[in-house]
Enzyme design. Structure first.
Site, PDB file in Angstrom:
ATOM      1  N   SER A 123      47.930  34.082 -16.274  1.00 28.68           N
ATOM      2  CA  SER A 123      47.400  35.352 -15.762  1.00 28.68           C
ATOM      3  C   SER A 123      47.384  35.248 -14.235  1.00 28.68           C
ATOM      4  O   SER A 123      46.348  35.168 -13.607  1.00 28.68           O
ATOM      5  CB  SER A 123      46.000  35.604 -16.312  1.00 28.68           C
ATOM      6  OG  SER A 123      45.103  34.590 -15.914  1.00 28.68           O
TER       7      SER A 123
ATOM      8  N   HIS B  63      45.515  33.952 -22.712  1.00 33.16           N
ATOM      9  CA  HIS B  63      45.497  32.536 -23.094  1.00 33.16           C
ATOM     10  C   HIS B  63      45.411  32.307 -24.597  1.00 33.16           C
ATOM     11  O   HIS B  63      45.279  31.170 -25.050  1.00 33.16           O
ATOM     12  CB  HIS B  63      44.321  31.819 -22.420  1.00 33.16           C
ATOM     13  CG  HIS B  63      44.453  31.776 -20.922  1.00 33.16           C
ATOM     14  ND1 HIS B  63      43.439  31.412 -20.084  1.00 33.16           N
ATOM     15  CD2 HIS B  63      45.510  32.059 -20.124  1.00 33.16           C
ATOM     16  CE1 HIS B  63      43.855  31.460 -18.836  1.00 33.16           C
ATOM     17  NE2 HIS B  63      45.103  31.863 -18.818  1.00 33.16           N
TER      18      HIS B  63
ATOM     19  N   GLU C  95      38.093  34.418 -20.823  1.00 32.88           N
ATOM     20  CA  GLU C  95      37.353  33.146 -20.905  1.00 32.88           C
ATOM     21  C   GLU C  95      35.847  33.351 -21.069  1.00 32.88           C
ATOM     22  O   GLU C  95      35.238  34.129 -20.335  1.00 32.88           O
ATOM     23  CB  GLU C  95      37.588  32.327 -19.626  1.00 32.88           C
ATOM     24  CG  GLU C  95      39.046  31.998 -19.417  1.00 32.88           C
ATOM     25  CD  GLU C  95      39.317  31.357 -18.066  1.00 32.88           C
ATOM     26  OE1 GLU C  95      38.424  30.705 -17.508  1.00 32.88           O
ATOM     27  OE2 GLU C  95      40.442  31.525 -17.571  1.00 32.88           O
TER      28      GLU C  95
ATOM     29  N   GLU D 250      43.547  26.828 -22.967  1.00 38.83           N
ATOM     30  CA  GLU D 250      42.618  25.970 -22.223  1.00 38.83           C
ATOM     31  C   GLU D 250      41.699  25.191 -23.157  1.00 38.83           C
ATOM     32  O   GLU D 250      40.712  24.607 -22.720  1.00 38.83           O
ATOM     33  CB  GLU D 250      41.828  26.810 -21.221  1.00 38.83           C
ATOM     34  CG  GLU D 250      42.763  27.454 -20.192  1.00 38.83           C
ATOM     35  CD  GLU D 250      42.030  28.197 -19.096  1.00 38.83           C
ATOM     36  OE1 GLU D 250      40.808  28.408 -19.216  1.00 38.83           O
ATOM     37  OE2 GLU D 250      42.694  28.561 -18.121  1.00 38.83           O
TER      38      GLU D 250
ATOM     39  N   GLU E 195      33.887  36.014 -13.198  1.00 34.70           N
ATOM     40  CA  GLU E 195      35.089  35.871 -12.374  1.00 34.70           C
ATOM     41  C   GLU E 195      36.020  37.048 -12.655  1.00 34.70           C
ATOM     42  O   GLU E 195      36.126  37.510 -13.799  1.00 34.70           O
ATOM     43  CB  GLU E 195      35.758  34.551 -12.751  1.00 34.70           C
ATOM     44  CG  GLU E 195      37.065  34.275 -12.040  1.00 34.70           C
ATOM     45  CD  GLU E 195      37.711  33.011 -12.621  1.00 34.70           C
ATOM     46  OE1 GLU E 195      36.979  32.078 -13.027  1.00 34.70           O
ATOM     47  OE2 GLU E 195      38.951  32.978 -12.695  1.00 34.70           O
TER      48      GLU E 195
ATOM     49  N   ASP F  81      39.235  35.606  -8.109  1.00 30.17           N
ATOM     50  CA  ASP F  81      40.385  34.741  -8.401  1.00 30.17           C
ATOM     51  C   ASP F  81      41.644  35.486  -7.949  1.00 30.17           C
ATOM     52  O   ASP F  81      42.131  35.286  -6.827  1.00 30.17           O
ATOM     53  CB  ASP F  81      40.387  34.414  -9.904  1.00 30.17           C
ATOM     54  CG  ASP F  81      41.639  33.679 -10.379  1.00 30.17           C
ATOM     55  OD1 ASP F  81      42.445  33.269  -9.538  1.00 30.17           O
ATOM     56  OD2 ASP F  81      41.816  33.521 -11.602  1.00 30.17           O
TER      57      ASP F  81
ATOM     58  N   LYS G 194      42.361  27.584  -6.484  1.00 33.40           N
ATOM     59  CA  LYS G 194      43.427  26.966  -7.279  1.00 33.40           C
ATOM     60  C   LYS G 194      44.497  26.490  -6.301  1.00 33.40           C
ATOM     61  O   LYS G 194      45.120  27.318  -5.609  1.00 33.40           O
ATOM     62  CB  LYS G 194      44.042  28.002  -8.218  1.00 33.40           C
ATOM     63  CG  LYS G 194      43.117  28.506  -9.337  1.00 33.40           C
ATOM     64  CD  LYS G 194      43.708  29.760  -9.975  1.00 33.40           C
ATOM     65  CE  LYS G 194      43.145  30.067 -11.332  1.00 33.40           C
ATOM     66  NZ  LYS G 194      43.548  31.422 -11.804  1.00 33.40           N
TER      67      LYS G 194
ATOM     68  N   HIS H 226      41.284  24.614 -12.383  1.00 32.80           N
ATOM     69  CA  HIS H 226      42.561  24.257 -13.008  1.00 32.80           C
ATOM     70  C   HIS H 226      43.404  25.532 -13.196  1.00 32.80           C
ATOM     71  O   HIS H 226      42.988  26.626 -12.801  1.00 32.80           O
ATOM     72  CB  HIS H 226      42.283  23.619 -14.379  1.00 32.80           C
ATOM     73  CG  HIS H 226      41.698  24.593 -15.371  1.00 32.80           C
ATOM     74  ND1 HIS H 226      41.727  24.393 -16.731  1.00 32.80           N
ATOM     75  CD2 HIS H 226      41.075  25.807 -15.196  1.00 32.80           C
ATOM     76  CE1 HIS H 226      41.146  25.406 -17.347  1.00 32.80           C
ATOM     77  NE2 HIS H 226      40.739  26.277 -16.447  1.00 32.80           N
TER      78      HIS H 226
ATOM     79  N   LYS I 120      35.873  24.563 -12.705  1.00 31.18           N
ATOM     80  CA  LYS I 120      36.259  25.196 -13.971  1.00 31.18           C
ATOM     81  C   LYS I 120      37.503  24.461 -14.447  1.00 31.18           C
ATOM     82  O   LYS I 120      38.540  24.497 -13.788  1.00 31.18           O
ATOM     83  CB  LYS I 120      36.545  26.671 -13.703  1.00 31.18           C
ATOM     84  CG  LYS I 120      37.242  27.370 -14.837  1.00 31.18           C
ATOM     85  CD  LYS I 120      37.327  28.864 -14.596  1.00 31.18           C
ATOM     86  CE  LYS I 120      38.764  29.314 -14.512  1.00 31.18           C
ATOM     87  NZ  LYS I 120      38.957  30.742 -14.828  1.00 31.18           N
TER      88      LYS I 120
END
Ligand SMILES: C=C(OP(=O)(O)O)C(=O)O
Ligand SMILES: [Mg+2]
Length: 421
Positions: A42, A155, A164, A205, A285, A312, A337, A365, A388
């Site tokens: 993503s 994911h 998530e 993940e 997030e 993000d 990241k 990650h 994270k």
């Protein structure tokens, strides 16, 4: 002694079975460093470019032979002989050599691999662990982990619109206790899911990916798993979300395909705040899409004083994008990241920009990971206080937790845990 004598790039596989770049850097004194590059699914629209071959005969067009060739050719030629201690000079040399704003000619995957391997080689030459070489004598803060226990969105192959659902052991006294608590909740959740007839298969993940209808159902299971493990939701373990909202923002509205309904910007904000009111959620997030600046500002004005709002996709680890957010008052934290920006030097600048403005930082990650554990060291080096890095299963995720456990052991009595300070 710390002059770079050799740079070796190679193709390896990431946790999704896609090719990725790994780099070894060897110094004149024989010290060496190795780094592997992660990959997102993503991805933000403004991330540094991950160079892929685009040739369908090579790993279905996902190969990285061009990026590997750049490492072994142009980049190796440019940095061989430079002093590995001169991280900023080496990173600037690669940025200039690439010549594009997004690192699209040589590839951010090529440049990042070299950048991180150089730092690790220099640390090795100094006989120092990476967190100390990068962070100095004061680096001793272990981050609160945001552990991903339910996967959806890009994911997983389930109908969950949010990507998530995470737990953060904020009440743990130490990092190792935090890992133990998270692992307990993870296993309780597995039992609860199985008991209710849900799948316990996992997503990219490592969080479970059951066919939940909506966020409410996921959050109910998460809170129940915390309680059934003997912990107090919100006090011992808080809940964190990454809806990854850019993924379902279309034509000015949030299209919840799994729920089969669309929410206008304000309805989406109301919904998030309503969830945060009913569940012990402390951090969200990408609550808003990367180009929904109006939504970002509205949400920050309404809830920025009580909720951590982590950018993000909207920041892409870019100090200049972050500065816009700081000036225009949206978000109050940034996800960092390393491969979104492509060098260690730029990553550290972004962290510094955030800290100066009072924005919190979460080291992160990617959904496509490797056994590389550099981000664990960077979390301690920067003292950012949060990381994270996925679920409590899958060795691509546990590698980072395990590295943090080693760092905690090495720091001994001087280690501090961010949840306890
Ligand atoms: C880790 C994430 O996913 P990806 O690596 O797919 O961008 C994220 O969105 O925060
Ligand atoms: Mg995200």
């Amino acid at each position: 002694m710390t002059a770079i004598s050799q740079v070796i790039g190679r193709q390896i596989l990431d946790s999704r079975g896609n090719p990725s770049v790994e780099v070894d850097v060897v110094l004149a004194d024989g010290s060496s460093g190795r780094a592997a590059v992660p990959s997102g699914a993503s991805t933000g629209a403004n991330e540094a470019v991950e160079l892929r071959d685009g040739d369908p005969r090579r790993f279905h067009g996902r190969g990285v032979s061009n990026a590997v060739a750049a490492v072994n050719g142009e980049v190796a030629d440019a940095v061989t002989g430079l002093d590995a201690e001169e991280q900023a000079l080496i990173d600037t040399t690669m940025i200039d050599l690439d010549g594009t704003k997004e690192k699209g000619r040589l590839g951010a995957n090529a440049i990042l691999g070299v950048s991180l391997a150089v730092a690790k080689a220099a640390a090795a030459a100094h006989r120092q662990p990476l967190y100390r070489y990068v962070g100095g004598a004061g680096a001793r803060l272990l981050p609160v982990p945001m552990m991903n226990i339910i996967n959806g969105g890009a994911h997983a192959d389930n109908p969950l619109d949010f990507q998530e659902f995470m737990i953060a052991p904020v009440g743990a006294p130490t990092f190792s206790e935090a890992v133990r608590m998270g692992s307990e909740v993870f296993h309780t959740l597995r039992r609860e899911l199985a008991g209710a007839g849900h799948s316990t298969n996992v997503g990219d993940e490592g969080g479970f990916a059951p066919d939940f209808a909506d966020a409410d159902e996921a959050l109910t299971f998460v809170v129940r798993a915390i309680e059934k493990s003997g912990y107090r939701p919100g006090t011992d373990l808080a809940v964190c979300l990454d809806p990854a909202s850019s993924e379902f923002f279309h034509d000015g509205a949030y299209v919840y395909a799994g729920e089969k309904r669309t929410r206008a910007v304000d309805e989406h904000i109301d919904y998030l705040l309503e969830l945060a009111g009913r569940y012990p959620i402390t951090s969200i997030e990408d609550p808003m899409a990367e180009d929904d600046f109006t939504g970002w500002k509205r949400l920050t004005a309404r809830a920025g004083d009580r909720l951590q709002l982590v950018g993000d996709d909207v920041f892409c680890t870019d100090a200049d994008r972050l500065t816009s957010g700081i000036e225009e008052r949206y978000a109050n934290a940034i996800l960092v990241k390393v491969n979104q920006i492509g060098t260690l030097t730029e990553t550290l600048r972004t962290v510094e920009t955030a800290h100066r403005a009072g924005y919190r930082v979460v080291m992160s990650h990617r959904s496509g990971e490797t056994e590389d554990t550099t981000i664990a060291d960077l979390a301690v080096a920067t003292g950012c206080g949060q990381i994270k890095t996925g679920s409590l299963s899958r060795s691509d995720r546990t590698a980072k937790y395990n590295q943090l456990l080693r760092i905690e052991e090495e720091l001994g009595r001087t280690a501090r845990y961010a949840g306890a300070v």
